[in-house]
Write a protein that holds these residues in place. Structure first.
Motif, PDB file in Angstrom:
ATOM      1  N   HIS A 173       0.853  -1.203   0.000  1.00 20.90           N
ATOM      2  CA  HIS A 173       0.000   0.000   0.000  1.00 20.90           C
ATOM      3  C   HIS A 173       0.880   1.241   0.000  1.00 20.90           C
ATOM      4  O   HIS A 173       0.890   2.008   0.961  1.00 20.90           O
ATOM      5  CB  HIS A 173      -0.944   0.009   1.208  1.00 20.90           C
ATOM      6  CG  HIS A 173      -2.116  -0.904   1.024  1.00 20.90           C
ATOM      7  ND1 HIS A 173      -3.129  -0.624   0.136  1.00 20.90           N
ATOM      8  CD2 HIS A 173      -2.406  -2.105   1.554  1.00 20.90           C
ATOM      9  CE1 HIS A 173      -4.013  -1.621   0.147  1.00 20.90           C
ATOM     10  NE2 HIS A 173      -3.592  -2.528   0.986  1.00 20.90           N
ATOM     11  N   ILE A 174       1.609   1.428  -1.114  1.00 22.13           N
ATOM     12  CA  ILE A 174       2.542   2.571  -1.148  1.00 22.13           C
ATOM     13  C   ILE A 174       1.791   3.899  -1.069  1.00 22.13           C
ATOM     14  O   ILE A 174       2.372   4.907  -0.685  1.00 22.13           O
ATOM     15  CB  ILE A 174       3.477   2.548  -2.384  1.00 22.13           C
ATOM     16  CG1 ILE A 174       2.675   2.492  -3.675  1.00 22.13           C
ATOM     17  CG2 ILE A 174       4.473   1.399  -2.302  1.00 22.13           C
ATOM     18  CD1 ILE A 174       3.524   2.644  -4.931  1.00 22.13           C
ATOM     19  N   GLU A 175       0.472   3.886  -1.377  1.00 22.51           N
ATOM     20  CA  GLU A 175      -0.273   5.151  -1.307  1.00 22.51           C
ATOM     21  C   GLU A 175      -0.326   5.714   0.114  1.00 22.51           C
ATOM     22  O   GLU A 175      -0.555   6.899   0.313  1.00 22.51           O
ATOM     23  CB  GLU A 175      -1.686   4.988  -1.879  1.00 22.51           C
ATOM     24  CG  GLU A 175      -2.644   4.160  -1.035  1.00 22.51           C
ATOM     25  CD  GLU A 175      -2.522   2.664  -1.269  1.00 22.51           C
ATOM     26  OE1 GLU A 175      -3.430   1.927  -0.849  1.00 22.51           O
ATOM     27  OE2 GLU A 175      -1.519   2.216  -1.876  1.00 22.51           O
ATOM     28  N   LEU A 176      -0.112   4.844   1.110  1.00 22.25           N
ATOM     29  CA  LEU A 176      -0.106   5.326   2.498  1.00 22.25           C
ATOM     30  C   LEU A 176       1.284   5.801   2.917  1.00 22.25           C
ATOM     31  O   LEU A 176       1.459   6.345   4.008  1.00 22.25           O
ATOM     32  CB  LEU A 176      -0.561   4.213   3.451  1.00 22.25           C
ATOM     33  CG  LEU A 176      -1.998   3.698   3.269  1.00 22.25           C
ATOM     34  CD1 LEU A 176      -2.278   2.564   4.238  1.00 22.25           C
ATOM     35  CD2 LEU A 176      -3.021   4.812   3.439  1.00 22.25           C
ATOM     36  N   ALA A 193     -13.614  -0.112  -8.666  1.00 22.26           N
ATOM     37  CA  ALA A 193     -13.597  -0.082  -7.193  1.00 22.26           C
ATOM     38  C   ALA A 193     -12.425  -0.899  -6.668  1.00 22.26           C
ATOM     39  O   ALA A 193     -11.909  -0.630  -5.578  1.00 22.26           O
ATOM     40  CB  ALA A 193     -14.910  -0.621  -6.630  1.00 22.26           C
ATOM     41  N   PHE A 194     -11.984  -1.902  -7.435  1.00 21.74           N
ATOM     42  CA  PHE A 194     -10.829  -2.720  -7.040  1.00 21.74           C
ATOM     43  C   PHE A 194      -9.527  -2.101  -7.547  1.00 21.74           C
ATOM     44  O   PHE A 194      -8.574  -1.955  -6.788  1.00 21.74           O
ATOM     45  CB  PHE A 194     -10.978  -4.151  -7.559  1.00 21.74           C
ATOM     46  CG  PHE A 194     -11.987  -4.947  -6.783  1.00 21.74           C
ATOM     47  CD1 PHE A 194     -11.621  -5.616  -5.620  1.00 21.74           C
ATOM     48  CD2 PHE A 194     -13.313  -5.023  -7.200  1.00 21.74           C
ATOM     49  CE1 PHE A 194     -12.544  -6.344  -4.879  1.00 21.74           C
ATOM     50  CE2 PHE A 194     -14.250  -5.747  -6.470  1.00 21.74           C
ATOM     51  CZ  PHE A 194     -13.868  -6.411  -5.303  1.00 21.74           C
ATOM     52  N   SER A 195      -9.480  -1.720  -8.828  1.00 17.87           N
ATOM     53  CA  SER A 195      -8.232  -1.150  -9.355  1.00 17.87           C
ATOM     54  C   SER A 195      -7.919   0.181  -8.673  1.00 17.87           C
ATOM     55  O   SER A 195      -6.764   0.575  -8.563  1.00 17.87           O
ATOM     56  CB  SER A 195      -8.311  -0.969 -10.870  1.00 17.87           C
ATOM     57  OG  SER A 195      -9.352  -0.082 -11.227  1.00 17.87           O
ATOM     58  N   GLY A 196      -8.965   0.873  -8.186  1.00 19.42           N
ATOM     59  CA  GLY A 196      -8.764   2.167  -7.533  1.00 19.42           C
ATOM     60  C   GLY A 196      -8.827   2.093  -6.020  1.00 19.42           C
ATOM     61  O   GLY A 196      -9.053   3.099  -5.346  1.00 19.42           O
ATOM     62  N   ILE A 197      -8.620   0.907  -5.494  1.00 21.02           N
ATOM     63  CA  ILE A 197      -8.819   0.697  -4.050  1.00 21.02           C
ATOM     64  C   ILE A 197      -7.870   1.537  -3.194  1.00 21.02           C
ATOM     65  O   ILE A 197      -8.127   1.780  -2.015  1.00 21.02           O
ATOM     66  CB  ILE A 197      -8.706  -0.807  -3.701  1.00 21.02           C
ATOM     67  CG1 ILE A 197      -9.483  -1.116  -2.427  1.00 21.02           C
ATOM     68  CG2 ILE A 197      -7.256  -1.264  -3.619  1.00 21.02           C
ATOM     69  CD1 ILE A 197      -9.792  -2.606  -2.255  1.00 21.02           C
ATOM     70  N   ALA A 198      -6.792   2.037  -3.798  1.00 23.05           N
ATOM     71  CA  ALA A 198      -5.881   2.925  -3.056  1.00 23.05           C
ATOM     72  C   ALA A 198      -6.637   4.144  -2.523  1.00 23.05           C
ATOM     73  O   ALA A 198      -6.345   4.636  -1.431  1.00 23.05           O
ATOM     74  CB  ALA A 198      -4.732   3.379  -3.961  1.00 23.05           C
TER      75      ALA A 198
END
Length: 300
Positions: free
Chosen positions: A124-127, A165-170
């Protein structure tokens, strides 16, 4: 005492896979990543070698006693099957988000990892971005009135990447990490096939019934960016700061976290909170997909 080493293999050599190979070959000095040793990579295309890393077959990777962990960087559609194979072979797994394209599969895989006592780590690199760390500090302790997160990006091949919703779950991960548990109140999706355009609009609610809107919009030539508008009792937050880049790359930060888990250096509480967040986001992604795919209600 000899330090514990974990033989690893990278599966899939797209952008993420190549970043993984690079980071495994050059671990940060005296970081947990020094306990990971890259033994090869698996790809459907034939490369021979990448840097000094040799290409090996999937079968050999699964059978090898030297390989203890797999980094899965294939397209989203094949994550589930690949995770399953490596867990069945008794390997630890790091996988790029989303770990699967259905909530049921995700729960099953997580259970399997626990039964086999293996680490299943979802990137989860977005975090880990500096802009997100700033946002998290900025939001802390404030009372949300309403909020919006709007993502735009170029076109994805849904057959490979899954429902938005899955591909953009970040994006969902951000919202849950910032505002706690959420429920979906409604979701719709507009598609223009001829223009290759897609826009998903999701209405969510916090535990205190405060509204959040998530928009995931993709079309040819759309710039990859996020817009925020979070309104609190104390005022609104509409712009990200110009956050400096961290000196440590995002994939490297993620790799260190995975290595820490392998070394048993992450607390049970942290692991439990992370498991809850990951599975909760996948549950919500599935609810969103169901809302969007419901046939239009016909009023007679």
């Amino acid at each position: 005492q000899i330090s514990k080493m974990f033989g690893t293999v990278v599966v899939g050599v797209g952008i993420a896979g190549l970043a993984r190979i690079r980071d495994l070959m050059n671990p940060m000095p005296s970081s947990p990543s020094e306990h990971l040793k890259l033994l090869g990579f698996v790809s459907r295309r034939s490369f021979g070698n990448i840097n000094e890393t040799k290409q090996i077959s999937l079968e050999d990777a699964l059978k090898s006693k030297e390989i203890h962990a797999a980094f899965i960087s294939t397209e989203n559609r094949s994550h589930e099957e690949t995770i399953r194979m490596f867990l069945e072979a008794g390997k630890h797994v790091l996988v790029e988000y989303p770990m699967a394209l259905s909530a049921k599969a995700a729960h099953e895989l997580w259970e399997m990892a626990e039964q086999k006592d293996k680490v299943l780590h979802v990137e989860h690199i977005e975090l880990l971005t500096e802009e997100y760390k700033w946002l998290k500090k900025e939001v802390a302790g404030k009372d949300l009135v309403k909020g919006m997160l709007h993502f735009t990006g170029s076109v994805l091949d849904e057959n490979k990447s899954g429902f938005p919703a899955f591909s953009g779950i970040a994006r969902l991960t951000w919202l849950i990490d910032l505002f706690g548990d959420l429920t979906v109140t409604s979701a719709t999706r507009e598609k223009q096939k001829d223009k290759n355009y897609s826009r998903m609009t999701v209405h969510l609610q916090t535990a205190n019934k405060k509204p959040l809107t998530w928009i995931e919009e993709r079309g040819p030539g759309m710039r990859r960016e996020k817009k925020i508008n979070f309104c609190f009792t104390s005022g609104c937050l509409e712009n990200f700061p110009q956050a400096p880049r961290s000196s440590v790359g995002l994939f490297m930060q993620d790799q260190n976290l995975f290595a820490k888990k392998l070394l048993g250096q992450v607390s049970k509480e942290e692991l439990a909170a992370e498991k809850w967040r990951i599975l909760r986001c996948l549950d919500l992604a599935e609810v969103i997909q169901q809302y969007c795919e419901e046939p239009e209600k016909i009023y007679s």
